[in-house]
Design an enzyme around this catalytic site. Structure first.
Site, PDB file in Angstrom:
ATOM      1  N   TYR A  52       0.797  -1.235   0.000  1.00 48.27           N
ATOM      2  CA  TYR A  52       0.000   0.000   0.000  1.00 48.27           C
ATOM      3  C   TYR A  52       0.829   1.286   0.000  1.00 48.27           C
ATOM      4  O   TYR A  52       0.477   2.235  -0.701  1.00 48.27           O
ATOM      5  CB  TYR A  52      -1.042  -0.027   1.118  1.00 48.27           C
ATOM      6  CG  TYR A  52      -2.205  -0.907   0.739  1.00 48.27           C
ATOM      7  CD1 TYR A  52      -3.279  -0.392   0.025  1.00 48.27           C
ATOM      8  CD2 TYR A  52      -2.198  -2.265   1.029  1.00 48.27           C
ATOM      9  CE1 TYR A  52      -4.333  -1.204  -0.364  1.00 48.27           C
ATOM     10  CE2 TYR A  52      -3.244  -3.085   0.643  1.00 48.27           C
ATOM     11  CZ  TYR A  52      -4.312  -2.549  -0.058  1.00 48.27           C
ATOM     12  OH  TYR A  52      -5.345  -3.355  -0.457  1.00 48.27           O
TER      13      TYR A  52
ATOM     14  N   GLU B 267      -8.446  -7.237   4.212  1.00 47.91           N
ATOM     15  CA  GLU B 267      -7.639  -8.296   3.606  1.00 47.91           C
ATOM     16  C   GLU B 267      -6.964  -9.147   4.673  1.00 47.91           C
ATOM     17  O   GLU B 267      -6.838 -10.363   4.514  1.00 47.91           O
ATOM     18  CB  GLU B 267      -6.635  -7.686   2.628  1.00 47.91           C
ATOM     19  CG  GLU B 267      -7.350  -7.125   1.399  1.00 47.91           C
ATOM     20  CD  GLU B 267      -6.559  -6.084   0.625  1.00 47.91           C
ATOM     21  OE1 GLU B 267      -5.326  -5.958   0.832  1.00 47.91           O
ATOM     22  OE2 GLU B 267      -7.181  -5.372  -0.196  1.00 47.91           O
TER      23      GLU B 267
END
Length: 146
Positions: A95, A137
């Site tokens: 990310y 996730e």
């Protein structure tokens, strides 16, 4: 939680995203694959070549901006994306790579129009969304292990 000032700035960028979103995402992917080739394997080259990945990301960014004050409206899309990310093995450490390249792309594509207020607001908004995906996730990965 995003501040009201950040929400206002993000909402003000919606018309620009509607007009230039695909240009931004094309630049983003080129930039990211150049600066971070290690993430290229997560992306379908046919979708990159056809432009479907760029269009999908542009649409997702625009939808996020439009609903920045009501993220629950995007819950279904977030779940689908989180499931896809988990199927590909996307991890929390990916990310920051995306965020760095996205913010740099905003600045590079929009030039002087990308004020510090806009970059800071999008940095904050990206961080909130990234945290949401990382948490979901993580839950998916945990369920897969059980």
């Amino acid at each position: 939680m995003l501040s009201p000032a950040t929400i206002d700035v993000i909402k003000q960028t919606v018309p620009v995203l509607q007009e230039h979103g695909e240009t931004l995402t094309r630049h983003f992917y080129q930039r990211m694959f150049t600066h971070n080739p290690e993430v290229k394997a997560f992306f379908n080259p046919a979708h990159q070549q056809a432009g479907t990945q760029q269009r999908a990301l542009a649409g997702a960014i625009c939808a996020y901006a439009q609903h920045i004050d009501n993220p629950a409206a995007l819950a279904g899309a977030v779940e689908l994306i989180a499931q896809k990310h988990a199927s590909l093995g996307i991890k929390a450490e990916h990310y920051p790579i995306v965020g760095e390249n996205l913010l740099a792309s905003i600045r590079e594509v929009l030039g002087e129009a990308a004020t510090d207020d806009i970059i800071n607001a999008w940095g904050e908004a990206y961080g909130v969304l990234a945290d949401l995906f990382i948490q979901r996730e993580g839950q998916i990965y945990q369920q897969q292990e059980d």
